[in-house]
Design an enzyme around this catalytic site. Structure first.
Site, PDB file in Angstrom:
ATOM      1  N   HIS A  38      -4.846  27.883  57.052  1.00  0.00           N
ATOM      2  CA  HIS A  38      -4.964  26.422  57.184  1.00  0.00           C
ATOM      3  C   HIS A  38      -4.744  26.007  58.642  1.00  0.00           C
ATOM      4  O   HIS A  38      -5.456  25.151  59.162  1.00  0.00           O
ATOM      5  CB  HIS A  38      -3.939  25.705  56.307  1.00  0.00           C
ATOM      6  CG  HIS A  38      -4.256  25.736  54.835  1.00  0.00           C
ATOM      7  ND1 HIS A  38      -5.493  25.418  54.337  1.00  0.00           N
ATOM      8  CD2 HIS A  38      -3.477  26.014  53.757  1.00  0.00           C
ATOM      9  CE1 HIS A  38      -5.467  25.519  53.011  1.00  0.00           C
ATOM     10  NE2 HIS A  38      -4.259  25.885  52.635  1.00  0.00           N
TER      11      HIS A  38
ATOM     12  N   CYS B  82       8.249  34.490  53.179  1.00  0.00           N
ATOM     13  CA  CYS B  82       7.509  33.286  52.778  1.00  0.00           C
ATOM     14  C   CYS B  82       6.892  33.427  51.398  1.00  0.00           C
ATOM     15  O   CYS B  82       7.319  32.780  50.451  1.00  0.00           O
ATOM     16  CB  CYS B  82       6.457  32.929  53.832  1.00  0.00           C
ATOM     17  SG  CYS B  82       5.371  31.586  53.343  1.00  0.00           S
TER      18      CYS B  82
ATOM     19  N   CYS C 265      -0.389  34.568  55.769  1.00  0.00           N
ATOM     20  CA  CYS C 265      -0.201  33.623  54.671  1.00  0.00           C
ATOM     21  C   CYS C 265      -1.376  32.648  54.705  1.00  0.00           C
ATOM     22  O   CYS C 265      -1.985  32.430  55.752  1.00  0.00           O
ATOM     23  CB  CYS C 265       1.131  32.911  54.899  1.00  0.00           C
ATOM     24  SG  CYS C 265       1.450  31.508  53.842  1.00  0.00           S
TER      25      CYS C 265
ATOM     26  N   SER D  75      -1.188  29.572  54.712  1.00  0.00           N
ATOM     27  CA  SER D  75      -0.862  28.487  55.644  1.00  0.00           C
ATOM     28  C   SER D  75      -1.320  28.834  57.059  1.00  0.00           C
ATOM     29  O   SER D  75      -1.720  27.957  57.820  1.00  0.00           O
ATOM     30  CB  SER D  75       0.643  28.215  55.674  1.00  0.00           C
ATOM     31  OG  SER D  75       1.089  27.850  54.414  1.00  0.00           O
TER      32      SER D  75
ATOM     33  N   HIS E 201       4.375  33.673  60.274  1.00  0.00           N
ATOM     34  CA  HIS E 201       5.739  33.242  59.947  1.00  0.00           C
ATOM     35  C   HIS E 201       6.344  34.070  58.822  1.00  0.00           C
ATOM     36  O   HIS E 201       7.364  33.708  58.264  1.00  0.00           O
ATOM     37  CB  HIS E 201       5.748  31.750  59.583  1.00  0.00           C
ATOM     38  CG  HIS E 201       4.846  31.442  58.426  1.00  0.00           C
ATOM     39  ND1 HIS E 201       3.525  31.122  58.590  1.00  0.00           N
ATOM     40  CD2 HIS E 201       5.069  31.446  57.101  1.00  0.00           C
ATOM     41  CE1 HIS E 201       2.962  30.936  57.420  1.00  0.00           C
ATOM     42  NE2 HIS E 201       3.879  31.131  56.485  1.00  0.00           N
TER      43      HIS E 201
END
Lengths: 361, 359
Positions: B43, B160, B38, B40, B59
Site C-alpha cells: 500500500h 506484524c 507486508c 501495508s 516493518h
C-alpha cells in the site's frame, strides 16, 4: 373508543373512533392512562422510519390491565403496568438464556388489533404498542407491573425514554466510575443518559446540544461540562480539551442523525466506545475513512431499548426515583388530553418540550 | 550499507547505499537478518497510504543488536531481537493503562532523520524502522530480545503479520472458547487470526476468501469451515454454520470496504466486526447506523493485534517452540535484498503468504 390515527405521513393525526379486537393467546388488553410523545413517534409520523399507514403511534405507555388472553399468567386484570417496545423475552431462546432477553429470537411483529370504523386494519407505529388509543392490545412480554401508587405519567416515561438512556449507560456500555462520558443531544433520552452517567460516577459528563436552554437542563440532570455544537467552532476539539486531549471513554448519540454519529466517533478516545441510541432514519448513512476505526481501536455500536431486562430494570428505576436519585418529574413538560395530541406533537417537534404526555381518563 | 528506496509511487524500489544517524541515548542499532513484506508495504509503495517520499519500507524485521545508546538497558550488542513499529513512550495514558500499542507519541517523527542517502537526502524510515535495509536505527521500546535458538526469518513474522492476526483475536477481541468466529481473508494476517481463534478454542472457525487455494491453507491453520466469499449466499452460509444467528466475531483482514460490509452481514446480534486489515485511504465505509441499533452489533478496529511487545512476543515464541503456532508454513519464499522487487510482485499477485528478505 378513541385513538389518534395517522392516515398519511406528514399529516396531523386524526382523533377518531376505532375498533379493537380482544386479546389472543399471550396477549393483554390495556386501558391506557398515559402515553408520552417520543421523537421516534414523530420520525414515524413523518415517514422517516417507515411503518404501516394507517396506523396508531405511541409507545411510551402506562395503564391498567383490562383483560388477559388465554395463557397469560404474568399479569391479572386491574394490575397497573407500563407498556414498552422492549420484550421481556420467551425465556427459551439463545439470547434469553444468555441474559439478553431484549434480543429474543421469538419476538414477533405485533399483529394489527385496531380497525377504523369502516373496518380498515390499523398498525402500530414506532413500536408494537399503539399507545395513543384509549385501549390497546399488546403481548404480555411487553409489560412490567408497577406499584399501585406509582403515578401513571411517570411510569409512561420509564417505558422508553428513561429505560433507553439509563439502560444504554448501565446495561450496554457499563460505564465505570471516573470514566469520561459525552451525551450528544439533551432531549428526553439524552437527559436520562446524563443522569445515569452521573449516577454511575462518570466524570466529566459532557452534554452536547445546539440549544443553550437544553444544556442548562442538562446541568440540572448532572452534566458537568457543556458544548453548544452550533456555537462552538470545533465541538470535537472542545470535547478533547475537556478529556485530557484524548476524547471520551463513552459517547452516547441520542439524536437520530448520522452526522451526529460521525461526530460522536471523533469525540471518543482511542479505545472509546460510541453507542448509538437515537433511531437514525434508514436512508441516513454515515461515512468513515478506512483508518478511522482501526488506528485508535474505537468502538461503534448500538443499543436497543436500553438492553433492558424489564423485570430487573423497571423496579430498579422506580426505586432510584423514589430515593431521589433519578429525576422523572422534571422530564415532563406538559399534559394534554388525546384531542390535543397534535399540539403536543408540534411543541415536541419544535424542541419546546422534553416530554409531553397524553393523559386518558 | 544498502537499502531499498521508494522515490516514486508505484515504481520499482532502488537499491542504494544509505547511512544511519548516530545512535541516540535511547536508540538501538540493529543489523537486519530478515524483513518480511507486508501488504501495508505494498500500500505504501503504491501510494495508497499517506506519507512523504523518499522512504524505506519494511516493518517486520529481526536481526542482531549492533550498538546501543547510553540509556538502553534491555538489550546488549549481539542480542537477537524482533523489531516492531510499536514505539511507545512508557509515560502516556495508554502506556500506563496497559495499551502501549496506542501510545500517544508513537507517530511522532524522530528528531533527527533515521536514515539518509549517501548524498545526504533524508529518508523516511517506515514504521520508524525502514527494515528493507541492512541495518536500522530504532527506539529501545521497538525491540524485544529473542532466545538464541529462534530462527530470525521466522521471528520477523512476529513483528506484524502474526501479532496482528493472532493478537487481533486474543488481545483485542479476547475470543473465548466455543464462540463462533469468521475470518474474512485467508492471507498472511488472516491465517494468523485463524490460528489464534483455533488456539483460543473458538468453534466454528469459518474462513472466508475468494480463492479456493487460500481456503485450503486456512484449513491447515485451523479453520473448521470454509466459505467462498464469491458465492451469492456467503452470509447465509455463515448463518447456517452458526445456529442461524451469525457469528460472535468477524475479523476483516483484507483491506476492503466491501469485505467490512460483508462482515457486518455475517455478524449475529451483539456480534462484533473487528477490522484488522487496512483498506486504502481513499476508500470510505458507508453504513446506516440503524443497522447497529436494534441488533446491537459492534464495529471496531484492532491495531497491530493490540500487541504489548514485551509480553506478547515471548509468548508467541514460546508457542512456536511448543509446536502450537505455525510460522514455518507462513513463509512462501526467501529473497535477497537485490531481488526485493520480485518478492513484492509475487505478494501483489497473491501468490505468497509472506515473502521474506534475508540478509
Amino acid at each position: 373508543m378513541k385513538a389518534a390515527v395517522c392516515h398519511e405521513f406528514g399529516k396531523p393525526l386524526s382523533v377518531e373512533e376505532v375498533l379493537l379486537e380482544p386479546p389472543r393467546e399471550g396477549e393483554v388488553k390495556v386501558r391506557v392512562k398515559a402515553t408520552a410523545i417520543c421523537h421516534s413517534d414523530i420520525h414515524c409520523i413523518r415517514g422517516e422510519l417507515g411503518g404501516p399507514v394507517p396506523g396508531i403511534p405511541g409507545h411510551e405507555t402506562a395503564g391498567y390491565v383490562e383483560e388477559t388472553g388465554p395463557g397469560v399468567t404474568s399479569v391479572r386484570p386491574g394490575d397497573p403496568v407500563l407498556v414498552t417496545t422492549v420484550t421481556s423475552g420467551c425465556g427459551q431462546c439463545y439470547y434469553c438464556t444468555i441474559g439478553l432477553p431484549h434480543l429474543c429470537e421469538r419476538h414477533k411483529p405485533r399483529p394489527f388489533h385496531h380497525r377504523t370504523v369502516s373496518g380498515q386494519p390499523l398498525g402500530s407505529m414506532a413500536g408494537p404498542v399503539a399507545g395513543l388509543a384509549e385501549y390497546t392490545v399488546v403481548s404480555d412480554r411487553q409489560l412490567a407491573v408497577i406499584p399501585a401508587d406509582f403515578p401513571m405519567d411517570r411510569a409512561s416515561l420509564i417505558s422508553c425514554g428513561v429505560l433507553t438512556g439509563y439502560g444504554a449507560v448501565f446495561n450496554r456500555a457499563k460505564v465505570q466510575p471516573l470514566s469520561s462520558v459525552v451525551v450528544v443531544g439533551t432531549g428526553g433520552v439524552g437527559l436520562n443518559a446524563i443522569q445515569a452517567a452521573a449516577l454511575a460516577g462518570a466524570r466529566p459528563v459532557i452534554a452536547v446540544d445546539i440549544l443553550d436552554s437544553k444544556l442548562e437542563m442538562a446541568r440540572a440532570f448532572g452534566a458537568t461540562q457543556f458544548v453548544n455544537s452550533k456555537k462552538e467552532a470545533d465541538p470535537i476539539k472542545a470535547v478533547r480539551q475537556m478529556t485530557a486531549g484524548r476524547g471520551a471513554d463513552f459517547v452516547f448519540i441520542t439524536v437520530g442523525s448520522a452526522a451526529a454519529v460521525k461526530q460522536g466517533v471523533f469525540m471518543s478516545a482511542p479505545r472509546g466506545m460510541t453507542v448509538i441510541i437515537g433511531l437514525v432514519p434508514m436512508k441516513d448513512q454515515v461515512c468513515f475513512g478506512s483508518f478511522d476505526l482501526i488506528g485508535g481501536e474505537r468502538v461503534l455500536t448500538g443499543c436497543g431499548g436500553g438492553s433492558a431486562r424489564l423485570s430487573l430494570d423497571v423496579p430498579r428505576i422506580i426505586e432510584l426515583y423514589r430515593a431521589g436519585k433519578l429525576m422523572l418529574d422534571e422530564l415532563i413538560t406538559g399534559h394534554y388530553p388525546l384531542q390535543d395530541v397534535n399540539a403536543a406533537i408540534e411543541s415536541t417537534e419544535k424542541g419546546q418540550a422534553l416530554r409531553n404526555i397524553i393523559m386518558f381518563d | 550499507m544498502k537499502a531499498a528506496i521508494c522515490y516514486e509511487f508505484d515504481t520499482p524500489l532502488k537499491i542504494e547505499e544509505v547511512e544511519l544517524a548516530p545512535t541516540g541515548a535511547h536508540q538501538v542499532r540493529v543489523r537486519i537478518e530478515a524483513t518480511a513484506i507486508c501488504h501495508s508495504d505494498i500500500h505504501d509503495i503504491k501510494g495508497e497510504l499517506p506519507g512523504p517520499r523518499p522512504f524505506v519500507g519494511g516493518h517486520e524485521s529481526a536481526g542482531y543488536v549492533a550498538e546501543t545508546g547510553d540509556a538502553v538497558t534491555s538489550v546488549r550488542p549481539g542480542d537477537p531481537v524482533v523489531v516492531s513499529l510499536l514505539k511507545s513512550c512508557g509515560q502516556c495514558y495508554y502506556c500506563l493503562t496497559g495499551m502501549p500499542h496506542l501510545c500517544e507519541k508513537m507517530m511522532a517523527p524522530p528528531a533527527v532523520p533515521l536514515m539518509r542517502t549517501k548524498a545526504g537526502q533524508p529518508l523516511v524510515a517506515k514504521g520508524n524502522i525502514g527494515g528493507f535495509a541492512e541495518a536500522v536505527l530504532v527506539d529501545e521500546s521497538q525491540v524485544v530480545k529473542l532466545p538464541p535458538e529462534m530462527p530470525l526469518d521466522r521471528a520477523c513474522l512476529l513483528a506484524c503479520g502474526v501479532s496482528t492476526g493472532f493478537g487481533g483475536v486474543v488481545n483485542r477481541a479476547k475470543v473465548r472458547a466455543l464462540q463462533s468466529v469468521v475470518v474474512i481473508g485467508a492471507g498472511g494476517v488472516g491465517v494468523n487470526a485463524i490460528q489464534g481463534a483455533a488456539y483460543s478454542g473458538a468453534d466454528p472457525v469459518i474462513a472466508v476468501d475468494v480463492l479456493e487455494k487460500k481456503l485450503e491453507t486456512a484449513k491447515a491453520f485451523g479453520a473448521s469451515h470454509a466459505v467462498n466469499a464469491k458465492s451469492n449466499d456467503a452470509a447465509e452460509q455463515v448463518r447456517r454454520l452458526t445456529s442461524g444467528r451469525g457469528a460472535d466475531w468477524v475479523f476483516v483482514t483484507v483491506g476492503s470496504v466491501a469485505a467490512i460490509k460483508q462482515g457486518l452481514a455475517m455478524a449475529g446480534k451483539r456480534g462484533s466486526v473487528v477490522i484488522i486489515g487496512l483498506p486504502p485511504v481513499k476508500d470510505t465505509l458507508t453504513i446506516a447506523p440503524l443497522e447497529l441499533i436494534a441488533s446491537e452489533r459492534t464495529l471496531t478496529g484492532g491495531f497491530m493485534g493490540s500487541t504489548n511487545l514485551r509480553v506478547d512476543i515471548p509468548r508467541l515464541v514460546g508457542l512456536y517452540r511448543a509446536g502450537r503456532l505455525k510460522l514455518d508454513e507462513l513463509i512462501t519464499e526467501r529473497f535477497p535484498l537485490a531481488k526485493i522487487n520480485d518478492a513484492i510482485a509475487s505478494m501483489q499477485r497473491g501468490d505468497a503468504l509472506r515473502n521474506v528478505i534475508v540478509f
